[in-house]
Design a protein around this motif. Structure first.
Motif, PDB file in Angstrom:
ATOM      1  N   THR A 145       0.806  -1.168  -0.019  1.00  0.00           N
ATOM      2  CA  THR A 145       0.016   0.040   0.245  1.00  0.00           C
ATOM      3  C   THR A 145       0.784   1.219   0.038  1.00  0.00           C
ATOM      4  O   THR A 145       0.658   2.237  -0.767  1.00  0.00           O
ATOM      5  N   ARG A 146       2.058   1.273   0.757  1.00  0.00           N
ATOM      6  CA  ARG A 146       2.822   2.442   0.815  1.00  0.00           C
ATOM      7  C   ARG A 146       3.677   2.518  -0.342  1.00  0.00           C
ATOM      8  O   ARG A 146       3.331   3.640  -0.827  1.00  0.00           O
ATOM      9  N   GLU A 155       2.751   5.738  -3.024  1.00  0.00           N
ATOM     10  CA  GLU A 155       4.140   6.722  -3.406  1.00  0.00           C
ATOM     11  C   GLU A 155       4.013   6.775  -5.077  1.00  0.00           C
ATOM     12  O   GLU A 155       4.461   7.902  -5.380  1.00  0.00           O
ATOM     13  N   ALA A 156       3.594   5.602  -5.542  1.00  0.00           N
ATOM     14  CA  ALA A 156       3.770   5.853  -7.220  1.00  0.00           C
ATOM     15  C   ALA A 156       2.640   6.594  -7.754  1.00  0.00           C
ATOM     16  O   ALA A 156       3.017   7.677  -8.377  1.00  0.00           O
ATOM     17  N   VAL A 157       1.532   6.624  -7.206  1.00  0.00           N
ATOM     18  CA  VAL A 157       0.411   7.102  -7.237  1.00  0.00           C
ATOM     19  C   VAL A 157       0.721   9.091  -7.127  1.00  0.00           C
ATOM     20  O   VAL A 157       0.429   9.693  -8.163  1.00  0.00           O
ATOM     21  N   GLU A 158       1.363   9.131  -6.045  1.00  0.00           N
ATOM     22  CA  GLU A 158       1.720  10.600  -5.687  1.00  0.00           C
ATOM     23  C   GLU A 158       2.798  11.042  -6.966  1.00  0.00           C
ATOM     24  O   GLU A 158       2.790  12.109  -7.377  1.00  0.00           O
ATOM     25  N   VAL A 160       9.878   2.489  -7.269  1.00  0.00           N
ATOM     26  CA  VAL A 160       9.759   3.221  -5.927  1.00  0.00           C
ATOM     27  C   VAL A 160      10.677   2.004  -4.950  1.00  0.00           C
ATOM     28  O   VAL A 160      10.354   1.012  -5.091  1.00  0.00           O
ATOM     29  N   ASP A 161      11.641   2.634  -4.452  1.00  0.00           N
ATOM     30  CA  ASP A 161      12.484   1.793  -3.432  1.00  0.00           C
ATOM     31  C   ASP A 161      12.980   0.351  -4.294  1.00  0.00           C
ATOM     32  O   ASP A 161      13.073  -0.459  -3.717  1.00  0.00           O
ATOM     33  N   GLY A 162      13.209   0.676  -5.576  1.00  0.00           N
ATOM     34  CA  GLY A 162      13.954  -0.401  -6.344  1.00  0.00           C
ATOM     35  C   GLY A 162      12.652  -1.526  -6.716  1.00  0.00           C
ATOM     36  O   GLY A 162      13.264  -2.466  -7.427  1.00  0.00           O
ATOM     37  N   VAL A 163      11.362  -1.128  -6.387  1.00  0.00           N
ATOM     38  CA  VAL A 163      10.300  -2.099  -7.126  1.00  0.00           C
ATOM     39  C   VAL A 163       9.671  -1.270  -8.237  1.00  0.00           C
ATOM     40  O   VAL A 163       9.198  -0.121  -8.016  1.00  0.00           O
ATOM     41  N   ALA A 164       9.280  -1.971  -9.244  1.00  0.00           N
ATOM     42  CA  ALA A 164       8.517  -1.251 -10.364  1.00  0.00           C
ATOM     43  C   ALA A 164       6.926  -1.400  -9.955  1.00  0.00           C
ATOM     44  O   ALA A 164       6.449  -2.432  -9.753  1.00  0.00           O
TER      45      ALA A 164
END
Length: 94
Positions: free
Chosen positions: A17-18, A22-25, A51-55
């Motif tokens: 969820t976090r 963050e991606a939506v923002e 985001v933090d190394g995750v696609a």
């Protein structure tokens, strides 16, 4: 049957969820995505953010489909107020 190991990193629902939030923002915010639909055939109707190394994939919606964000197997719907969990990743049968 596929015996390949699951290569997806194990993350909690809270962490997914976090990451999705963050991606939506990064994409401009929930209201901008929800209120600014793009055509589904448009080359920019989908965007992938790291985001933090995750696609994390963000898909803008249109009349017949919701705007969604996919984070490590979790799928969230994007609406005016933020995101809402739609689908959890399948659990492995051990």
């Amino acid at each position: 049957m596929n015996d390949a190991p699951d290569r997806r990193p194990a993350v909690s629902e809270a962490e997914a969820t976090r990451l999705a939030t963050e991606a939506v923002e990064l994409a401009g915010g929930a209201r901008m995505i929800y209120r600014g639909p793009r055509q589904p055939f448009s080359p920019n109707a989908r965007e992938v953010f790291e985001v933090d190394g995750v696609a994390i994939e963000v898909r803008w919606g249109e009349i017949s489909s919701p705007a969604i964000v996919t984070a490590v197997g979790y799928v969230f719907e994007i609406n005016d107020d933020g995101i809402e969990l739609l689908v959890r990743p399948p659990k492995s049968r051990s």
